[in-house]
Enzyme design. Structure first.
Site, PDB file in Angstrom:
ATOM      1  N   LYS A  65      -6.367   7.535  15.065  1.00 34.91           N
ATOM      2  CA  LYS A  65      -5.832   8.454  14.061  1.00 34.91           C
ATOM      3  C   LYS A  65      -5.995   9.902  14.513  1.00 34.91           C
ATOM      4  O   LYS A  65      -5.144  10.756  14.221  1.00 34.91           O
ATOM      5  CB  LYS A  65      -6.521   8.224  12.718  1.00 34.91           C
ATOM      6  CG  LYS A  65      -6.141   6.899  12.046  1.00 34.91           C
ATOM      7  CD  LYS A  65      -4.640   6.815  11.801  1.00 34.91           C
ATOM      8  CE  LYS A  65      -4.265   5.599  10.986  1.00 34.91           C
ATOM      9  NZ  LYS A  65      -2.813   5.528  10.706  1.00 34.91           N
TER      10      LYS A  65
ATOM     11  N   TYR B 250     -10.759   3.036  15.404  1.00 34.85           N
ATOM     12  CA  TYR B 250      -9.747   3.388  14.402  1.00 34.85           C
ATOM     13  C   TYR B 250      -9.620   4.910  14.287  1.00 34.85           C
ATOM     14  O   TYR B 250      -8.513   5.457  14.321  1.00 34.85           O
ATOM     15  CB  TYR B 250     -10.128   2.780  13.059  1.00 34.85           C
ATOM     16  CG  TYR B 250      -9.264   3.237  11.903  1.00 34.85           C
ATOM     17  CD1 TYR B 250      -7.961   2.779  11.758  1.00 34.85           C
ATOM     18  CD2 TYR B 250      -9.774   4.122  10.948  1.00 34.85           C
ATOM     19  CE1 TYR B 250      -7.166   3.197  10.688  1.00 34.85           C
ATOM     20  CE2 TYR B 250      -8.991   4.540   9.879  1.00 34.85           C
ATOM     21  CZ  TYR B 250      -7.703   4.077   9.755  1.00 34.85           C
ATOM     22  OH  TYR B 250      -6.914   4.495   8.699  1.00 34.85           O
TER      23      TYR B 250
ATOM     24  N   SER C 140      -5.736   9.718   8.665  1.00 34.24           N
ATOM     25  CA  SER C 140      -6.874   9.280   7.863  1.00 34.24           C
ATOM     26  C   SER C 140      -7.933  10.374   7.837  1.00 34.24           C
ATOM     27  O   SER C 140      -8.111  11.109   8.815  1.00 34.24           O
ATOM     28  CB  SER C 140      -7.481   8.003   8.451  1.00 34.24           C
ATOM     29  OG  SER C 140      -8.720   7.706   7.838  1.00 34.24           O
TER      30      SER C 140
ATOM     31  N   ASP D 155       7.079  -5.511  14.876  1.00 35.84           N
ATOM     32  CA  ASP D 155       5.658  -5.315  15.168  1.00 35.84           C
ATOM     33  C   ASP D 155       5.534  -4.045  15.988  1.00 35.84           C
ATOM     34  O   ASP D 155       6.083  -3.946  17.086  1.00 35.84           O
ATOM     35  CB  ASP D 155       5.134  -6.515  15.957  1.00 35.84           C
ATOM     36  CG  ASP D 155       3.629  -6.470  16.186  1.00 35.84           C
ATOM     37  OD1 ASP D 155       3.056  -5.359  16.175  1.00 35.84           O
ATOM     38  OD2 ASP D 155       3.037  -7.541  16.402  1.00 35.84           O
TER      39      ASP D 155
ATOM     40  N   GLY E  74       0.781  -1.223   0.000  1.00 36.67           N
ATOM     41  CA  GLY E  74       0.000   0.000   0.000  1.00 36.67           C
ATOM     42  C   GLY E  74       0.815   1.276   0.000  1.00 36.67           C
ATOM     43  O   GLY E  74       1.792   1.418  -0.747  1.00 36.67           O
ATOM     44  N   ILE E  75       0.416   2.212   0.834  1.00 36.03           N
ATOM     45  CA  ILE E  75       1.052   3.531   0.895  1.00 36.03           C
ATOM     46  C   ILE E  75       2.509   3.418   1.316  1.00 36.03           C
ATOM     47  O   ILE E  75       3.378   4.118   0.777  1.00 36.03           O
ATOM     48  CB  ILE E  75       0.266   4.444   1.851  1.00 36.03           C
ATOM     49  CG1 ILE E  75      -1.119   4.764   1.260  1.00 36.03           C
ATOM     50  CG2 ILE E  75       1.036   5.741   2.131  1.00 36.03           C
ATOM     51  CD1 ILE E  75      -2.071   5.435   2.219  1.00 36.03           C
TER      52      ILE E  75
END
Length: 240
Positions: A147, A143, A130, A54, A13-14
């Site tokens: 963010k 979530y 986000s 992680d 992804g990004i």
């Protein structure tokens, strides 16, 4: 001296697109990820180094910072994150721990660990946020909360680290076509319906590409009079 960049969650992804772009720009790039096969394969494809880590584990974060302590670090991209959409009624204590440890404690701890390395190069930090922070997201309260915390942290750290000549910014993507969507817990049918609906609403009438977000990250890194900012990459969704 060649510039160095560390990108968490760089195996897809990004993160993958940003690592590819910075490599093309002449950076020495290191990506991290928590799945050995995925991050090893991505590093080989891009032609960069990798470290298995992680972001929810403090020992991994400390190990991730070690290679940069002597020579310094020019760029840190905090991209690794957990994105799953869970109704409030189904959230468990372990969900809270996993989301917050990965999405906000992890980036903060990594910044702290690499801060001496960033000081040596007057480095730059970009946190990947986000559009959900300001737009709301169905079943995405946890979530969005993490963010939002990351954006608040970005602004405060920009003030704290400005005397050290370290700039701290964030990029907030909207609907981007990345593998992350498949990891959110939604079915393929639901994802397809949501995509059709969003593409009718988004002013540019399409999903963005990871490469387009990477271009904004690059522009932000090069914008030498910018700190404490959050740049939206959402096809105009924020103006609705």
């Amino acid at each position: 001296m060649k510039k160095t960049a560390l990108i968490t969650g760089g195996n897809s992804g990004i993160g993958y697109a940003t690592a590819t772009l910075l490599k093309k720009k002449g950076y020495s790039v290191v990506i991290s990820g928590r799945h050995r096969d995925r991050v090893k394969r991505a590093a080989a494809e891009i032609g960069v180094e990798y470290i298995l880590a992680d972001m929810a584990k403090l020992d991994d974060i400390k190990r991730l910072s070690l290679p940069f302590q002597d020579e310094g670090l020019d760029v840190l991209i905090n991209n690794a994150a957990i994105a799953k959409f869970i109704p409030l009624s189904r959230l468990s204590p372990s969900d809270y721990s996993f989301f917050f440890n990965t999405n906000i404690r992890g980036p903060l701890e990594l910044i702290r660990e690499v801060l001496p390395a960033l000081e040596k190069r007057q480095g730059r930090i970009t946190n990947i946020s986000s559009i959900a922070v300001n737009r709301g997201l169905l079943n995405g309260s946890l979530y969005a909360a993490t963010k939002g915390a990351l954006e608040a942290t970005t602004r405060s750290l920009a003030l704290e680290l400005a005397p050290k000549k370290i700039r701290v910014n964030a990029v907030a993507p909207g609907a981007i076509d990345t593998p992350l969507a498949a990891k959110t817990g939604r079915s393929k049918e639901e994802l397809a319906r949501r995509r059709t609906m969003l593409e009718q609403i988004i002013p540019l009438q399409r999903y963005g590409r990871a490469e387009e977000v990477a271009q904004v990250v690059w522009a932000q890194l090069e914008a030498t009079y910018v700190t404490g900012s959050v740049w939206l990459v959402d096809g105009g969704a924020n103006i609705l």
